[in-house]
Design a protein around this motif. Sequence first.
Motif, PDB file in Angstrom:
ATOM      1  N   PRO A 218       0.798  -1.229   0.000  1.00  0.00           N
ATOM      2  CA  PRO A 218       0.000   0.000   0.000  1.00  0.00           C
ATOM      3  C   PRO A 218       0.833   1.284   0.000  1.00  0.00           C
ATOM      4  CG  PRO A 218      -0.797  -1.562   1.639  1.00  0.00           C
ATOM      5  CD  PRO A 218       0.509  -2.089   1.145  1.00  0.00           C
ATOM      6  N   THR A 219       2.124   1.187   0.365  1.00  0.00           N
ATOM      7  CA  THR A 219       2.974   2.379   0.374  1.00  0.00           C
ATOM      8  C   THR A 219       3.903   2.382  -0.849  1.00  0.00           C
ATOM      9  OG1 THR A 219       4.384   1.139   1.902  1.00  0.00           O
ATOM     10  CG2 THR A 219       2.895   2.780   2.860  1.00  0.00           C
ATOM     11  N   THR A 220       4.967   1.561  -0.777  1.00  0.00           N
ATOM     12  CA  THR A 220       5.944   1.520  -1.870  1.00  0.00           C
ATOM     13  C   THR A 220       5.277   1.081  -3.183  1.00  0.00           C
ATOM     14  OG1 THR A 220       7.537   0.841  -0.193  1.00  0.00           O
ATOM     15  CG2 THR A 220       8.244   0.677  -2.473  1.00  0.00           C
ATOM     16  N   GLY A 221       4.481   0.013  -3.108  1.00  0.00           N
ATOM     17  CA  GLY A 221       3.834  -0.525  -4.315  1.00  0.00           C
ATOM     18  C   GLY A 221       2.900   0.494  -4.939  1.00  0.00           C
ATOM     19  N   ALA A 222       2.105   1.151  -4.109  1.00  0.00           N
ATOM     20  CA  ALA A 222       1.142   2.122  -4.628  1.00  0.00           C
ATOM     21  C   ALA A 222       1.858   3.342  -5.199  1.00  0.00           C
ATOM     22  CB  ALA A 222       0.170   2.531  -3.521  1.00  0.00           C
ATOM     23  N   ALA A 223       2.952   3.768  -4.540  1.00  0.00           N
ATOM     24  CA  ALA A 223       3.712   4.917  -5.064  1.00  0.00           C
ATOM     25  C   ALA A 223       4.230   4.610  -6.464  1.00  0.00           C
ATOM     26  CB  ALA A 223       4.878   5.251  -4.120  1.00  0.00           C
ATOM     27  N   LEU A 224       4.624   3.367  -6.668  1.00  0.00           N
ATOM     28  CA  LEU A 224       5.155   2.948  -7.966  1.00  0.00           C
ATOM     29  C   LEU A 224       4.039   2.846  -9.011  1.00  0.00           C
ATOM     30  CD1 LEU A 224       7.686   2.008  -9.452  1.00  0.00           C
ATOM     31  CD2 LEU A 224       7.305  -0.284  -8.517  1.00  0.00           C
ATOM     32  N   ALA A 225       2.942   2.203  -8.622  1.00  0.00           N
ATOM     33  CA  ALA A 225       1.859   1.956  -9.593  1.00  0.00           C
ATOM     34  C   ALA A 225       1.137   3.237 -10.006  1.00  0.00           C
ATOM     35  CB  ALA A 225       0.871   0.954  -9.014  1.00  0.00           C
ATOM     36  N   THR A 226       1.297   4.310  -9.208  1.00  0.00           N
ATOM     37  CA  THR A 226       0.619   5.567  -9.549  1.00  0.00           C
ATOM     38  C   THR A 226       1.591   6.620 -10.090  1.00  0.00           C
ATOM     39  OG1 THR A 226       0.895   6.308  -7.265  1.00  0.00           O
ATOM     40  CG2 THR A 226      -1.221   5.315  -7.820  1.00  0.00           C
ATOM     41  N   HIS A 227       2.882   6.303 -10.158  1.00  0.00           N
ATOM     42  CA  HIS A 227       3.853   7.318 -10.576  1.00  0.00           C
ATOM     43  C   HIS A 227       3.588   7.771 -12.016  1.00  0.00           C
ATOM     44  CE1 HIS A 227       7.499   9.530 -11.220  1.00  0.00           C
ATOM     45  NE2 HIS A 227       7.830   9.373  -9.954  1.00  0.00           N
ATOM     46  N   PRO A 228       3.517   9.087 -12.236  1.00  0.00           N
ATOM     47  CA  PRO A 228       3.152   9.575 -13.576  1.00  0.00           C
ATOM     48  C   PRO A 228       4.155   9.223 -14.677  1.00  0.00           C
ATOM     49  CG  PRO A 228       3.656  11.402 -12.073  1.00  0.00           C
ATOM     50  CD  PRO A 228       3.590  10.164 -11.244  1.00  0.00           C
ATOM     51  N   LEU A 229       5.412   8.923 -14.334  1.00  0.00           N
ATOM     52  CA  LEU A 229       6.382   8.595 -15.386  1.00  0.00           C
ATOM     53  C   LEU A 229       6.378   7.110 -15.747  1.00  0.00           C
ATOM     54  CD1 LEU A 229       9.427  10.843 -14.370  1.00  0.00           C
ATOM     55  CD2 LEU A 229       7.774  11.225 -16.219  1.00  0.00           C
ATOM     56  N   VAL A 230       5.618   6.313 -14.969  1.00  0.00           N
ATOM     57  CA  VAL A 230       5.521   4.882 -15.285  1.00  0.00           C
ATOM     58  C   VAL A 230       4.553   4.712 -16.450  1.00  0.00           C
ATOM     59  CG1 VAL A 230       4.661   2.660 -14.426  1.00  0.00           C
ATOM     60  CG2 VAL A 230       6.167   4.059 -12.993  1.00  0.00           C
ATOM     61  N   ARG A 231       4.953   3.900 -17.444  1.00  0.00           N
ATOM     62  CA  ARG A 231       4.140   3.703 -18.652  1.00  0.00           C
ATOM     63  C   ARG A 231       3.447   2.360 -18.692  1.00  0.00           C
ATOM     64  NH1 ARG A 231       2.338   8.028 -19.963  1.00  0.00           N
ATOM     65  NH2 ARG A 231       3.890   9.681 -19.915  1.00  0.00           N
ATOM     66  N   ALA A 240      -7.697  -9.529  -5.584  1.00  0.00           N
ATOM     67  CA  ALA A 240      -8.142  -8.339  -4.850  1.00  0.00           C
ATOM     68  C   ALA A 240      -7.158  -7.190  -5.047  1.00  0.00           C
ATOM     69  CB  ALA A 240      -8.291  -8.664  -3.372  1.00  0.00           C
ATOM     70  N   THR A 241      -5.857  -7.471  -4.876  1.00  0.00           N
ATOM     71  CA  THR A 241      -4.858  -6.426  -5.077  1.00  0.00           C
ATOM     72  C   THR A 241      -4.781  -6.035  -6.546  1.00  0.00           C
ATOM     73  OG1 THR A 241      -3.604  -7.424  -3.273  1.00  0.00           O
ATOM     74  CG2 THR A 241      -2.485  -5.737  -4.539  1.00  0.00           C
ATOM     75  N   GLY A 242      -4.908  -7.018  -7.431  1.00  0.00           N
ATOM     76  CA  GLY A 242      -4.863  -6.753  -8.873  1.00  0.00           C
ATOM     77  C   GLY A 242      -5.908  -5.722  -9.288  1.00  0.00           C
ATOM     78  N   LYS A 243      -7.098  -5.833  -8.709  1.00  0.00           N
ATOM     79  CA  LYS A 243      -8.153  -4.860  -9.036  1.00  0.00           C
ATOM     80  C   LYS A 243      -7.755  -3.452  -8.587  1.00  0.00           C
ATOM     81  CE  LYS A 243     -12.098  -7.998  -9.063  1.00  0.00           C
ATOM     82  NZ  LYS A 243     -13.286  -8.450  -8.331  1.00  0.00           N
ATOM     83  N   LYS A 244      -7.123  -3.381  -7.408  1.00  0.00           N
ATOM     84  CA  LYS A 244      -6.671  -2.067  -6.918  1.00  0.00           C
ATOM     85  C   LYS A 244      -5.605  -1.498  -7.850  1.00  0.00           C
ATOM     86  CE  LYS A 244      -7.141  -3.037  -1.990  1.00  0.00           C
ATOM     87  NZ  LYS A 244      -6.310  -3.373  -0.836  1.00  0.00           N
ATOM     88  N   VAL A 245      -4.692  -2.364  -8.268  1.00  0.00           N
ATOM     89  CA  VAL A 245      -3.607  -1.917  -9.139  1.00  0.00           C
ATOM     90  C   VAL A 245      -4.180  -1.433 -10.474  1.00  0.00           C
ATOM     91  CG1 VAL A 245      -1.578  -2.716 -10.449  1.00  0.00           C
ATOM     92  CG2 VAL A 245      -1.817  -3.316  -8.035  1.00  0.00           C
ATOM     93  N   MET A 246      -5.235  -2.096 -10.933  1.00  0.00           N
ATOM     94  CA  MET A 246      -5.857  -1.678 -12.193  1.00  0.00           C
ATOM     95  C   MET A 246      -6.436  -0.268 -12.068  1.00  0.00           C
ATOM     96  SD  MET A 246      -8.299  -3.922 -14.563  1.00  0.00           S
ATOM     97  CE  MET A 246      -8.977  -3.301 -16.098  1.00  0.00           C
ATOM     98  N   THR A 247      -7.038   0.013 -10.936  1.00  0.00           N
ATOM     99  CA  THR A 247      -7.559   1.359 -10.690  1.00  0.00           C
ATOM    100  C   THR A 247      -6.413   2.364 -10.645  1.00  0.00           C
ATOM    101  OG1 THR A 247      -9.289   0.360  -9.375  1.00  0.00           O
ATOM    102  CG2 THR A 247      -8.998   2.721  -9.119  1.00  0.00           C
ATOM    103  N   MET A 248      -5.333   1.966  -9.949  1.00  0.00           N
ATOM    104  CA  MET A 248      -4.177   2.876  -9.840  1.00  0.00           C
ATOM    105  C   MET A 248      -3.571   3.172 -11.195  1.00  0.00           C
ATOM    106  SD  MET A 248      -2.065   1.795  -6.479  1.00  0.00           S
ATOM    107  CE  MET A 248      -2.682   0.268  -5.870  1.00  0.00           C
ATOM    108  N   ALA A 249      -3.529   2.135 -12.056  1.00  0.00           N
ATOM    109  CA  ALA A 249      -2.899   2.311 -13.379  1.00  0.00           C
ATOM    110  C   ALA A 249      -3.726   3.240 -14.261  1.00  0.00           C
ATOM    111  CB  ALA A 249      -2.719   0.955 -14.055  1.00  0.00           C
TER     112      ALA A 249
END
Length: 492
Positions: A218-231, A240-249
């Motif tokens: 929820p901290t390091t992973g989320a910071a990475l998955a939401t970073h604007p320079l990540v493509r 369950a986490t995959g769905k969250k990551v999809m929202t973050m992406a």
Amino acid sequence: MTSPNRNLNIEFTKLFINNEWSPSTDGKVFPTFNPANEEKICDVSEASQDDVDKAVKAADTAFKRNSPWRSMDASGRGKILGRVADIMEQQKGELASIETLNTGKPYLDAVQDVEFTIDVYRYHGCLADKLSGKTIQVDGPYFSYTRPEPVGVCALILPWNYPLSIFAWKVGPALACGNTVVVKPSELSPLTALCQAAAFAEAGLPAGVLNVVNGYGPTTGAALATHPLVRKVAFTGSTATGKKVMTMAAEGTLKKLTLELGGKSPLVVFPDANLESAAISCHNSIMINSGQNCCAGSRVFVHTDIYDEFVEKAVACAQNRVVGDPFDSLSANGSLISEMQMKKVLAYIEKGKAEGAKLKCGGERIGDKGFFVQPTVFSGVTDDMTIAKEEIFGPVQSILKFTDIEDVLDRCNNTDYGLAAGVFTSDVNNATYMAHNLKGGTTWVNCADIITHQTPFGGFKGSGFGKELGEDAMKEYCDMKTITIQVINKNS
Ligand code: NAD
Ligand code: MN
């Protein structure tokens, strides 16, 4: 055979950014454990949001036009992956020992994981200079061709069940295609990811191309998955986490995505199958890695005519399976990854009993140090029971009964998951009909859990999308560009 090393010197525990090892900016660390004896192995640096930002910016800089990495020939990228494989070949025993120490999985299994990892690097290394597009005939005075191009900075978020090899499943194709990456290993098993980062630096990877940030989801992973320079985000873990990551992406900048998620994979045994061999395959499928395996055959549908005989064989297999010290070569199963995972598995076993499944063997924790669980078999399992519906991720085999082929197909497919499936039969028509109608990204005939570096692997439905391994994995890390050129006849 390489032998295990119990007196390991853990060398790499910091963050790997720009080919350098650095502590986190705020000095934070978190402990990592040996689940087999519950002892702390060492502290590992914990990446803050600032560290994630540093790592992504390093990857972004390394991806810039005309950078050493972008200027390198594709064959050069392939050679680096080949050198990493060579280095890992030399360190096989050491790497397998660290993997065993950090996950509780048997050393001999960890050796196989290292070998698989090496195969993956070699395979994708060889594919690096074989990416190609098409020339296309188009209407009008134009000429078109397509060109696969790397996506950019990829965020790779990993699970704990196969830390070594799943690192390579993502890093191999991502780098072969010319991307740069920031990897976040699972907080439960960071050590062999760091070892692999060191191997890449030794192999001559330019700075910033591969970065590893340790930390929690929820901290390091989320910071990475939401970073604007990540493509692009490539994630393996729970649905369950995959769905969250999809929202973050989808937040901030829109990112390309692959999701490798959980499963509740069915295996179907017909009366004309080789029963002995089917029983062994089904057993291994659910027991390997103590059942902490995304494509584990967690629902075994057995035809009523052979049901009792099959259950007997399944129980014998489970009772003969040796569980113990993961460094002991006799152990087929070691410890589960954590106390939380063990408690979750034991709670599912209690649910199975309470809902009326027949516990044929196992069902208990072994000892009181480490998270060892007995290989467990339930018969009389029905579709409505919790243990037939939810992913247990432990050494728990559920055996269900069927009579009709159409009915069993519906029952197999009646789940939100769709990672894998299998059928055991000696009738080729049965086999083909089942293989084509089971909803699973991978479907086995007269075998189970066979995953190779040459074949694409990935789920349908709630098990995710996108493929890893094989040539198809390369497509996930490329954007296909169409280039159209006007063709002018100067004389007309
Ligand atoms: P998990 O979903 O808890 O964690 C996976 C990764 O995601 C970890 O690195 C974790 O730190 C990170 N994470 C957690 N929350 C996050 C958030 N909010 N934002 C960003 N990242 C976050 O899964 P797990 O417990 O590590 O692994 C077990 C699960 O993984 C099982 O469900 C299993 O089926 C699945 N799995 C699937 C495959 C596959 O290829 N399909 C392979 C292995 C495991
Ligand atoms: Mn988890």
